[in-house]
Structures are given as structure tokens and as C-alpha cells.
Scaffold this active site. Structure first.
Site, PDB file in Angstrom:
ATOM      1  N   HIS A  52       0.796  -1.166   0.174  1.00 57.96           N
ATOM      2  CA  HIS A  52       0.102   0.000   0.134  1.00 57.96           C
ATOM      3  C   HIS A  52       0.937   1.294  -0.080  1.00 57.96           C
ATOM      4  CE1 HIS A  52      -3.534  -2.216   1.921  1.00 57.96           C
ATOM      5  NE2 HIS A  52      -2.372  -3.052   2.362  1.00 57.96           N
ATOM      6  N   THR A  82       0.437   5.034   1.779  1.00 55.43           N
ATOM      7  CA  THR A  82      -0.369   5.635   3.025  1.00 55.43           C
ATOM      8  C   THR A  82      -1.297   6.720   2.593  1.00 55.43           C
ATOM      9  OG1 THR A  82       1.644   7.238   3.745  1.00 55.43           O
ATOM     10  CG2 THR A  82       1.320   5.122   4.778  1.00 55.43           C
ATOM     11  N   GLU A 130       2.674  -0.944   4.714  1.00 54.58           N
ATOM     12  CA  GLU A 130       2.212   0.498   4.008  1.00 54.58           C
ATOM     13  C   GLU A 130       3.540   1.073   3.895  1.00 54.58           C
ATOM     14  OE1 GLU A 130      -0.359   2.319   3.794  1.00 54.58           O
ATOM     15  OE2 GLU A 130      -2.136   1.067   4.508  1.00 54.58           O
ATOM     16  N   ASP A 189      -3.918   1.891  -5.044  1.00 53.55           N
ATOM     17  CA  ASP A 189      -2.719   2.024  -4.462  1.00 53.55           C
ATOM     18  C   ASP A 189      -1.771   0.750  -4.316  1.00 53.55           C
ATOM     19  OD1 ASP A 189      -4.511   1.176  -2.318  1.00 53.55           O
ATOM     20  OD2 ASP A 189      -2.614   1.375  -0.982  1.00 53.55           O
TER      21      ASP A 189
HETATM   22 ZN   LIG Z   1      -4.123   0.317   0.552  1.00 52.95          ZN
END
Ligand SMILES: [Zn+2]
Length: 253
Positions: A38, A40, A105, A153
Site C-alpha cells: 500500500h 499511506t 504500508e 494504491d
Molecule cells: Zn491500501
């Protein structure tokens, strides 16, 4: 140590009072099967860290790891526990992605390139995770891959080719031949793991990930009303070539 004892006391008992405990040594820990990346989408590392550790307006979120722009790595959730990072989605036969994955993340606001030292740190972390947890090195995906109608993302800035050069994630081979006549790119997308029930969303996620094509696939607003307006997907030669090669690699494993 006090914190450890405290958390042990608050956890739910793992044995039923209805049964006699008769332990068998023939078991091992439940294991994550893939890693989800991901960004953030926040202005700072500290904001992201706070969000991942608090009860937010729109519900609690977390991830196992947060990688800072300077390469610092924080671990927020035990790898054996489910972090709340994936949400609703599907990847291949997997439908509970929080259950099946480790979430990482990356501190990035979504509009900027990723720092080299951050990617170096991510690659070291992926190496460690795949080695210790026996996760296949190819099983590294984007959040948008498992939720293409809701998520975009990590952004098109994310250097998937660098990860591939280090041995992580699936990636089309340089010099792969064109897809043959009769090749079905939708079937190939589904074989990779994409949910193709919203094909434009799946193709946007594929192009962002494998071709670096930026698109903000927005959260689906009114699917019924939009259905007519969405133009049919046209796969170009580069889509077809990449999908065919990824399919061949997957079938060869
Ligand atoms: Zn995500």
C-alpha cells in the site's frame, strides 16, 4: 514484559471449555500466503503511524509494517495476527485478504516518486518475510489488485520493475513474444487473480501495476447507472503481450 503479560491476559482463550485438552504435536502456525503493498496517502510518516494505531472516524485500520521514506521500518502487528489493511476484495480464490496476507504500508502521499532508500528497505523486508514465512516471492501484490473498484494504491510511481529485478512479484519478461491469435486477455487477467466482474477497473489496476499507467479508478459510485456509460475495454498489443507472458509464467510454475 508488563505490556506482554497484559496483552496475554486480554486475549480470547483459544481452547473450548466444552472439550478436554489433549494436545497433539502434529500442527504448525497458520501462515500468510501473500504480501499486499500500500501507499499511506498521507502527508507524513507520523500522521500515518497515528492513523494505523488509532480508532479513526471511518473505522480502525492497521498494517503489519510501515516503511518510512528514509527506510526506517516499524512493525505494528504480529505476523500471526490479522492486520486490518485489505478490506473487501478478492485475489484468485482468496476472499478474506486480511486473513491471507501480510500488509505493508509505504509512507507516500500518492503523488510523489518513492525514495530509493525506501524501496531498498522494502526489498530487504520482503526478503526477510518470504524467507521466514515461506511466502512465494512471486506472491507480492498491490492493494488495488485485490480491490480494483475501490483502491488505486500503490500509485503508478511504484517501481514494480525494481521489485521484479530483485526477484519479487510477477513481471512480464523483456522480449516476450506477441500474444498469439485467439489469446483471451480477460481469461488471463482472471488467471492472474483479478476479479474481472468490473472489467474496466481490473484493467486499470493491471495497467497501473504492470505498465505504470496512472489512473484514479474512483470508488464505484452508481454501478447500475454507470454500466451503460462505460466504454468497452480494448486491449492493445502491449497489454496482450504482457498478459500472455504472465499467463505463460503462471502456467509454467
Ligand atoms: Zn491500501
Amino acid at each position: 514484559m508488563a505490556a506482554l503479560l497484559l496483552s496475554a491476559c486480554t486475549s480470547v482463550p483459544q481452547r473450548s471449555p466444552l472439550a478436554t485438552w489433549s494436545p497433539s504435536p502434529n500442527h504448525d502456525a497458520r501462515q500468510a500466503q501473500l504480501i499486499v503493498l500500500h501507499h499511506t496517502q498521507m502527508a507524513s510518516f507520523d500522521d500515518a503511524l497515528r492513523t494505523l494505531k488509532s480508532a479513526n472516524d471511518q473505522g480502525r485500520v492497521s498494517a503489519h509494517y510501515l516503511v518510512a521514506e528514509d527506510g526506517r521500518v516499524e512493525q505494528l502487528v504480529d505476523e500471526r495476527a490479522r492486520a486490518w489493511h485489505a478490506g473487501a476484495g478478492r485475489w484468485g480464490v482468496l476472499t478474506d485478504l486480511n486473513d491471507a496476507s501480510i500488509g505493508i504500508e509505504l509512507d507516500n502521499d500518492g503523488s510523489e516518486p518513492f525514495a530509493d532508500v525506501q524501496i531498498d528497505a522494502l526489498i530487504r523486508l520482503l526478503d526477510d518475510l518470504c524467507t521466514r514465512l515461506a511466502i512465494p516471492r512471486t506472491a507480492v501484490i498491490a492493494h488495488a489488485d485485490l480491490a480494483p473498484t475501490r483502491k488505486a494504491d500503490p500509485s503508478a510511481h511504484f517501481p514494480w520493475s525494481r521489485l521484479a529485478a530483485a526477484g519479487f512479484g510477477e513481471w512480464p519478461r523483456a522480449g516476450a513474444p506477441p500474444a498469439p491469435e485467439g489469446f483471451d486477455p480477460v481469461l488471463a487477467l482472471a488467471l492472474l487473480g483479478y476479479d474481472v466482474s468490473d472489467l474496466p477497473a481490473a484493467v486499470a489496476a493491471f495497467r497501473r501495476r504492470f505498465r505504470g499507467v496512472a489512473s484514479d479508478r474512483p470508488p464505484r459510485s452508481t454501478p447500475a447507472a454507470d454500466a451503460e456509460a462505460v466504454a468497452p475495454v480494448v486491449f492493445d498489443d502491449d497489454d496482450r503481450r504482457a498478459l500472455f507472458d504472465l499467463q505463460q509464467q503462471r502456467l509454467g510454475r
